[in-house]
Motif scaffolding. Structure first.
Motif, PDB file in Angstrom:
ATOM      1  N   ASP A 173       0.669   2.813  -0.135  1.00  0.00           N
ATOM      2  CA  ASP A 173       1.637   1.757   0.117  1.00  0.00           C
ATOM      3  C   ASP A 173       1.131   0.501  -0.592  1.00  0.00           C
ATOM      4  OD1 ASP A 173       3.152  -0.382   1.193  1.00  0.00           O
ATOM      5  OD2 ASP A 173       3.587   0.813   2.981  1.00  0.00           O
ATOM      6  N   VAL A 174       1.784   0.158  -1.715  1.00  0.00           N
ATOM      7  CA  VAL A 174       1.332  -0.957  -2.528  1.00  0.00           C
ATOM      8  C   VAL A 174       1.397  -2.270  -1.763  1.00  0.00           C
ATOM      9  CG1 VAL A 174       1.741  -2.225  -4.665  1.00  0.00           C
ATOM     10  CG2 VAL A 174       2.057   0.233  -4.617  1.00  0.00           C
ATOM     11  N   ARG A 229      -5.478   2.189   0.356  1.00  0.00           N
ATOM     12  CA  ARG A 229      -4.146   2.051   0.958  1.00  0.00           C
ATOM     13  C   ARG A 229      -3.032   2.134  -0.083  1.00  0.00           C
ATOM     14  NH1 ARG A 229      -4.262   2.729   6.485  1.00  0.00           N
ATOM     15  NH2 ARG A 229      -5.929   1.472   7.422  1.00  0.00           N
ATOM     16  N   SER A 230      -3.299   1.663  -1.294  1.00  0.00           N
ATOM     17  CA  SER A 230      -2.256   1.616  -2.322  1.00  0.00           C
ATOM     18  C   SER A 230      -2.574   2.571  -3.465  1.00  0.00           C
ATOM     19  CB  SER A 230      -2.090   0.192  -2.851  1.00  0.00           C
ATOM     20  OG  SER A 230      -3.300  -0.291  -3.397  1.00  0.00           O
ATOM     21  N   ASP A 231      -2.743   3.847  -3.127  1.00  0.00           N
ATOM     22  CA  ASP A 231      -3.084   4.847  -4.145  1.00  0.00           C
ATOM     23  C   ASP A 231      -2.142   4.807  -5.338  1.00  0.00           C
ATOM     24  OD1 ASP A 231      -5.322   5.881  -3.011  1.00  0.00           O
ATOM     25  OD2 ASP A 231      -4.331   7.544  -2.009  1.00  0.00           O
ATOM     26  N   ALA A 263      -1.204  -3.432  -8.764  1.00  0.00           N
ATOM     27  CA  ALA A 263      -0.147  -3.348  -7.757  1.00  0.00           C
ATOM     28  C   ALA A 263       1.123  -4.039  -8.247  1.00  0.00           C
ATOM     29  CB  ALA A 263      -0.626  -3.965  -6.442  1.00  0.00           C
ATOM     30  N   TYR A 264       0.977  -5.203  -8.850  1.00  0.00           N
ATOM     31  CA  TYR A 264       2.148  -5.899  -9.397  1.00  0.00           C
ATOM     32  C   TYR A 264       2.796  -5.088 -10.518  1.00  0.00           C
ATOM     33  CZ  TYR A 264       0.744 -10.124  -6.871  1.00  0.00           C
ATOM     34  OH  TYR A 264       0.430 -11.037  -5.887  1.00  0.00           O
ATOM     35  N   ALA A 265       1.967  -4.395 -11.312  1.00  0.00           N
ATOM     36  CA  ALA A 265       2.514  -3.573 -12.396  1.00  0.00           C
ATOM     37  C   ALA A 265       3.345  -2.424 -11.844  1.00  0.00           C
ATOM     38  CB  ALA A 265       1.384  -3.042 -13.276  1.00  0.00           C
TER      39      ALA A 265
END
Length: 443
Positions: free
Chosen positions: A261-262, A249-251, A294-296
């Motif tokens: 979508d992160v 989902r978060s490529d 994701a946070y990065a």
């Protein structure tokens, strides 16, 4: 060491379980880890690990002979295996003469593990009865479930060494067989175990579809595993399915494309984290590592660093037996790759170079796919730090290796790295690298 079971009570399963215990005892007496025994015999660690499973199918004669020699058993293990084989053949001849005729070490390719070994290499690790006979009889036993689980682990491990285009056929055929096994299960215990295995096999298939570059099929398989796990109230498989679905989902979080979508990925990871008490340490490590990336992407430095600490702590709990199936390539070195990628995303290329170089030079790092992903990010880090020529050299070499493997997901990652070099598009190293990539692509 003698088997405590009396002669009149012995069954093929009793002797097979005795063999599994003896292999483990002899290995430990010889001072060998499973990885050390794998090195000594020339087989993979997954094969060696499966010989120590009770309620699993009988290992092949060749594998037991190799282990017997490596641990200095002087033929004892070979003799135990031969006794189990003979007793099983006698039992099957009495109950099913047709099945007995097909139950030999040289039986045909209709049996699932033989099909897999034909497709994946020369190692024949396990014998198994016909899958179709199993479905006809609706006999879903602990032994049959163990056999199918062994093949799932084998296929998951092969993701690192076989081109995904070649692997997708065997894994989907195996998934179909596991689905039939799940449908054939009648009691609650077998249904639960077969369902967990179907979920795991679906996630393995998802990873292969992802490597091929078919994101929709990859997502479909993960979503199926998640839904099935929720229906069965299997928190372990539900958490694992969510980990891999979040990655799809978060490529953007893994430097693949801008389609991901992160926020959705982080939400799904939180759902997985909520059942972390039911997950193995490698799964918990992956949750932290994926959260950190994701946070990065969102430039949330403090949250990223806290997630990396959680990942590192979980990775330190990973033991040899945990490194199987979907998590066969997980260890503390894998976390170091995530550290490097996060530093790159946070605009710290020199720190990224240090972390990724350390990961690539550590003996534990034995995953080709992970190494190539690390090299893509290392190339970007060199370019961003001003060492354009070195970055282009690494990226060109890595792109060629990914194309040779047929790893389309890895190639997407490399394409994003090439796009990040747009500010230097007129520089000689970038021009030469692009020319090489065009040549690899056949342009």
């Amino acid at each position: 060491m003698t088997d405590p079971t009396t002669e009149s009570e012995r069954t093929p399963g009793d002797i097979a379980n005795h063999l599994a215990r003896e292999i483990k005892r002899r290995r430990l007496d010889a001072g060998l880890s499973q990885r050390g025994l794998a090195t000594a015999t020339g087989y993979t660690r997954q094969y060696v690990s499966m010989t120590e499973w009770e309620d699993a199918n009988l290992p092949s004669q060749e594998l037991i002979a190799a282990i017997d020699t490596a641990v200095g058993a002087n033929g004892d293990l070979v003799a135990i295996r031969a006794e189990a084989k003979s007793l099983r053949h006698q039992s099957r001849r009495r109950s099913d003469p047709v099945a007995a005729e097909s139950d030999s070490d040289s039986a045909g390719s209709a049996r699932l593990p033989v099909l897999v070994s034909t497709e994946l290499g020369s190692d024949r690790a396990f014998d198994s009865g016909s899958a179709t006979s199993l479905m006809r009889s609706r006999a879903v036993s602990e032994r049959s479930l163990g056999s199918f689980a062994a093949v799932t682990d084998l296929l998951a491990g092969q993701r690192q060494s076989i081109a995904p285009d070649a692997l997708i056929g065997p894994i989907e055929a195996h998934r179909d067989a596991v689905a039939a096994l799940f449908r054939a299960a009648t009691d609650d215990r077998s249904k639960q175990r077969a369902g967990a295995l179907l979920g795991e096999t679906s996630v393995v298939a998802s990873r292969v579809w992802s490597a091929i570059g078919d994101r929709s099929m990859a997502l479909t398989h993960c979503a199926f595993a998640r839904k099935l796990a929720d229906q069965l109230q299997d928190k372990t498989m539900g958490g694992i399915a969510r980990i891999f679905e979040s990655n799809l989902r978060s490529d953007a979080a893994t430097l693949i494309s801008s389609d991901g979508d992160v926020v959705i990925g982080l939400r799904i990871l939180k759902e997985a984290a909520n059942v972390s008490d039911f997950l193995p340490p490698a799964a918990r490590a992956r949750i932290g590592a994926e959260q950190a990336q994701a946070y990065a992407v969102l430039e949330l430095r403090e949250e990223c660093e806290e997630a990396l600490v959680r990942a590192q702590r979980a990775a330190e709990d990973i033991e040899d037996n945990d490194r199987a199936g979907l998590f066969s390539d997980w260890n503390t070195t894998r976390i170091q790759v995530y550290v490097g990628t996060c530093q790159l995303l946070l605009g710290q290329p020199k720190r990224a170079i240090a972390a990724l170089t350390e990961a690539l030079t550590t003996p534990e790092g034995d995953s080709p796919n992970v190494d190539l992903a690390a090299r893509v990010d290392l190339a970007s880090a060199y370019a961003l730090s001003g060492e354009l020529e070195e970055g282009c050299r690494i990226l060109g070499d890595t792109y060629n290796a990914l194309a040779t493997m047929g790893n389309h997901r890895g190639l997407e990652r490399a394409q994003r790295a090439i796009e990040r070099m747009a500010p230097w598009h007129d520089e000689r190293p970038v021009l030469a690298m692009r020319e090489r990539v065009d040549s690899i692509n056949g342009y």
